[in-house]
Design a protein around this motif. Structure first.
Motif, PDB file in Angstrom:
ATOM      1  N   ARG A   1       1.001   5.734  -2.606  1.00  0.00           N
ATOM      2  CA  ARG A   1      -0.237   6.272  -2.800  1.00  0.00           C
ATOM      3  C   ARG A   1      -1.109   5.370  -4.079  1.00  0.00           C
ATOM      4  O   ARG A   1      -1.636   6.113  -5.274  1.00  0.00           O
ATOM      5  CB  ARG A   1      -0.445   7.881  -2.567  1.00  0.00           C
ATOM      6  CG  ARG A   1      -0.175   8.040  -1.368  1.00  0.00           C
ATOM      7  CD  ARG A   1       0.072   9.846  -1.475  1.00  0.00           C
ATOM      8  NE  ARG A   1      -1.005  10.142  -1.268  1.00  0.00           N
ATOM      9  CZ  ARG A   1      -2.063  11.456  -1.663  1.00  0.00           C
ATOM     10  NH1 ARG A   1      -0.706  12.156  -1.509  1.00  0.00           N
ATOM     11  NH2 ARG A   1      -2.694  11.690  -1.260  1.00  0.00           N
ATOM     12  N   PRO A   2      -1.216   3.915  -4.108  1.00  0.00           N
ATOM     13  CA  PRO A   2      -1.720   3.568  -5.631  1.00  0.00           C
ATOM     14  C   PRO A   2      -2.605   4.029  -5.927  1.00  0.00           C
ATOM     15  O   PRO A   2      -3.628   3.754  -7.377  1.00  0.00           O
ATOM     16  CB  PRO A   2      -1.780   2.001  -5.003  1.00  0.00           C
ATOM     17  CG  PRO A   2      -1.898   1.980  -3.923  1.00  0.00           C
ATOM     18  CD  PRO A   2      -1.378   3.354  -3.203  1.00  0.00           C
ATOM     19  N   VAL A   3      -3.595   4.100  -5.091  1.00  0.00           N
ATOM     20  CA  VAL A   3      -5.264   4.545  -5.726  1.00  0.00           C
ATOM     21  C   VAL A   3      -4.851   5.735  -5.775  1.00  0.00           C
ATOM     22  O   VAL A   3      -5.890   5.664  -7.075  1.00  0.00           O
ATOM     23  CB  VAL A   3      -5.967   4.400  -3.888  1.00  0.00           C
ATOM     24  CG1 VAL A   3      -7.208   4.996  -4.465  1.00  0.00           C
ATOM     25  CG2 VAL A   3      -6.377   2.951  -4.171  1.00  0.00           C
ATOM     26  N   GLU A   4      -4.638   7.007  -5.617  1.00  0.00           N
ATOM     27  CA  GLU A   4      -4.820   8.057  -6.002  1.00  0.00           C
ATOM     28  C   GLU A   4      -3.839   8.690  -7.187  1.00  0.00           C
ATOM     29  O   GLU A   4      -4.121   8.940  -7.796  1.00  0.00           O
ATOM     30  CB  GLU A   4      -4.273   9.209  -5.004  1.00  0.00           C
ATOM     31  CG  GLU A   4      -4.894   8.805  -3.174  1.00  0.00           C
ATOM     32  CD  GLU A   4      -4.369   8.319  -2.404  1.00  0.00           C
ATOM     33  OE1 GLU A   4      -3.547   7.335  -2.154  1.00  0.00           O
ATOM     34  OE2 GLU A   4      -4.671   8.408  -1.161  1.00  0.00           O
ATOM     35  N   ALA A   5      -2.744   7.253  -6.751  1.00  0.00           N
ATOM     36  CA  ALA A   5      -1.849   7.547  -8.239  1.00  0.00           C
ATOM     37  C   ALA A   5      -2.810   7.030  -9.748  1.00  0.00           C
ATOM     38  O   ALA A   5      -2.581   7.897 -10.723  1.00  0.00           O
ATOM     39  CB  ALA A   5      -0.777   6.759  -8.349  1.00  0.00           C
ATOM     40  N   THR A   6      -3.173   5.669  -9.646  1.00  0.00           N
ATOM     41  CA  THR A   6      -4.205   5.817 -10.532  1.00  0.00           C
ATOM     42  C   THR A   6      -5.159   6.221 -10.915  1.00  0.00           C
ATOM     43  O   THR A   6      -5.449   6.582 -12.031  1.00  0.00           O
ATOM     44  CB  THR A   6      -4.312   3.880 -10.417  1.00  0.00           C
ATOM     45  OG1 THR A   6      -4.814   4.032  -8.915  1.00  0.00           O
ATOM     46  CG2 THR A   6      -2.955   3.591 -10.264  1.00  0.00           C
TER      47      THR A   6
ATOM     48  N   ASP B   1      -8.132  -4.521  -7.210  1.00  0.00           N
ATOM     49  CA  ASP B   1      -6.814  -4.032  -6.200  1.00  0.00           C
ATOM     50  C   ASP B   1      -6.375  -5.337  -5.882  1.00  0.00           C
ATOM     51  O   ASP B   1      -6.086  -5.851  -4.396  1.00  0.00           O
ATOM     52  CB  ASP B   1      -7.682  -3.587  -5.091  1.00  0.00           C
ATOM     53  CG  ASP B   1      -8.459  -2.203  -5.169  1.00  0.00           C
ATOM     54  OD1 ASP B   1      -7.626  -1.156  -5.393  1.00  0.00           O
ATOM     55  OD2 ASP B   1      -9.858  -2.111  -5.053  1.00  0.00           O
ATOM     56  N   SER B   2      -6.294  -6.001  -6.573  1.00  0.00           N
ATOM     57  CA  SER B   2      -5.149  -7.729  -6.524  1.00  0.00           C
ATOM     58  C   SER B   2      -4.895  -8.071  -7.120  1.00  0.00           C
ATOM     59  O   SER B   2      -5.967  -7.828  -8.268  1.00  0.00           O
ATOM     60  CB  SER B   2      -6.119  -8.751  -5.632  1.00  0.00           C
ATOM     61  OG  SER B   2      -5.574  -9.568  -5.970  1.00  0.00           O
TER      62      SER B   2
ATOM     63  N   GLN C   1      -0.325  -1.202 -14.172  1.00  0.00           N
ATOM     64  CA  GLN C   1      -0.386  -2.064 -12.731  1.00  0.00           C
ATOM     65  C   GLN C   1       0.650  -0.722 -12.046  1.00  0.00           C
ATOM     66  O   GLN C   1       1.449   0.072 -11.937  1.00  0.00           O
ATOM     67  CB  GLN C   1       1.171  -3.176 -13.014  1.00  0.00           C
ATOM     68  CG  GLN C   1       1.344  -3.766 -11.309  1.00  0.00           C
ATOM     69  CD  GLN C   1       2.848  -4.574 -11.367  1.00  0.00           C
ATOM     70  OE1 GLN C   1       1.442  -5.675 -11.966  1.00  0.00           O
ATOM     71  NE2 GLN C   1       3.511  -4.845 -12.073  1.00  0.00           N
ATOM     72  N   CYS C   2       0.344  -0.535 -10.877  1.00  0.00           N
ATOM     73  CA  CYS C   2       0.991  -0.068  -9.819  1.00  0.00           C
ATOM     74  C   CYS C   2       0.913  -0.102  -8.581  1.00  0.00           C
ATOM     75  O   CYS C   2       0.005  -0.723  -7.711  1.00  0.00           O
ATOM     76  CB  CYS C   2      -0.142   1.268  -9.542  1.00  0.00           C
ATOM     77  SG  CYS C   2       0.677   3.064  -8.453  1.00  0.00           S
ATOM     78  N   VAL C   3       1.550  -1.018  -8.501  1.00  0.00           N
ATOM     79  CA  VAL C   3       1.665  -2.648  -7.262  1.00  0.00           C
ATOM     80  C   VAL C   3       3.312  -2.530  -6.674  1.00  0.00           C
ATOM     81  O   VAL C   3       4.251  -3.296  -7.239  1.00  0.00           O
ATOM     82  CB  VAL C   3       0.944  -4.107  -7.653  1.00  0.00           C
ATOM     83  CG1 VAL C   3       1.405  -5.064  -6.474  1.00  0.00           C
ATOM     84  CG2 VAL C   3      -0.126  -4.102  -8.389  1.00  0.00           C
TER      85      VAL C   3
END
Length: 234
Positions: A15-20, A38-39, A57-59
């Motif tokens: 959940r990279p969006v919610e987490a960040t 987002d990239s 970074q959350c990827v």
């Protein structure tokens, strides 16, 4: 005002969006002008990266182009801070040895429950374990004042080198259903100096509830400030 990039994407399970999004207000309150990407394509923009003070970074997993990775490595070596949590930093770009060298540690696995207790979902890998603050961690600005704490979530087994400064560890016990024969201690929180840049890796953070844990959140937030170019230059 300092510039911070939040770079997110990769495997959706983390959940990279919610987490960040949990940390954007904190960065703003601490004087960062926050830009969300987002990239990883932004890493290839040398002019922009040169002015960036912090990258969060959350990827998880995913891949990275050669020019993007070269830009990231150059920026960190020149003083840009780099930080993140769990698979978003410790399990990124598995096929890139140069990324692994930059970070200094790589997710290998997360041992699971006893086979007879598994229910075939992600909780099969949720183990109660202790994150133990090291002697170095007791005095480090990121972890000072924190005591050992327990989590029930994925427990990362990490392959690492000797150029990291370990602030906390976690130990994988010997169990009858596992093939190893003695306990294995992995770094759970570490820092790394890379050129003029600072790197902070926090391995807990699989899910939003773990990120909300007061100790985990404190480490991540302090790590952002400590890694930033503005902090390392002071």
């Amino acid at each position: 005002m300092a510039d911070a990039f939040v770079v997110r994407g990769g495997w959706a399970g983390h959940r990279p969006v919610e987490a960040t999004e949990l940390f954007l207000p904190y960065l703003a309150r601490n004087g960062f002008d926050v830009h969300v990407h987002d990239s990883t394509a932004i890493y290839a923009d040398q002019a922009v990266m040169a002015g960036t003070d912090l990258i969060v970074q959350c990827v998880t997993m995913s891949s990275i182009e050669a020019e993007e990775l070269a830009g990231l490595r150059a920026a960190v070596a020149a003083g840009t801070g780099f930080t993140g949590w769990h698979g978003g930093i410790a399990d990124s770009f598995r096929a890139s040895s140069d990324y692994l060298q930059l970070i200094g540690g790589q997710f290998a696995t997360h041992p699971g429950k006893e086979p007879g207790c598994r229910v075939q979902d992600e909780t099969d890998n949720f183990l109660t374990h202790t994150v133990a603050i090291t002697p170095l961690g007791r005095d480090h600005p990121i972890t000072a004042g924190l005591t050992d704490f327990d989590l029930t979530t994925e427990q990362y087994w990490v392959l690492h080198d000797d150029l990291i400064d370990v602030l906390a560890t976690t130990t994988h016990p010997v169990q009858p259903w596992h093939p190893w024969h003695r306990p294995i201690t992995s770094p759970a929180i570490w820092t790394r100096q890379w050129g003029a840049g600072r790197i902070v890796v926090t391995t807990p953070g699989h899910s939003l509830d773990v990120l909300a844990n007061p100790s985990v959140r404190t480490v991540i937030e302090r790590g952002m400030l400590w890694a930033s170019r503005t902090a390392s230059a002071s």
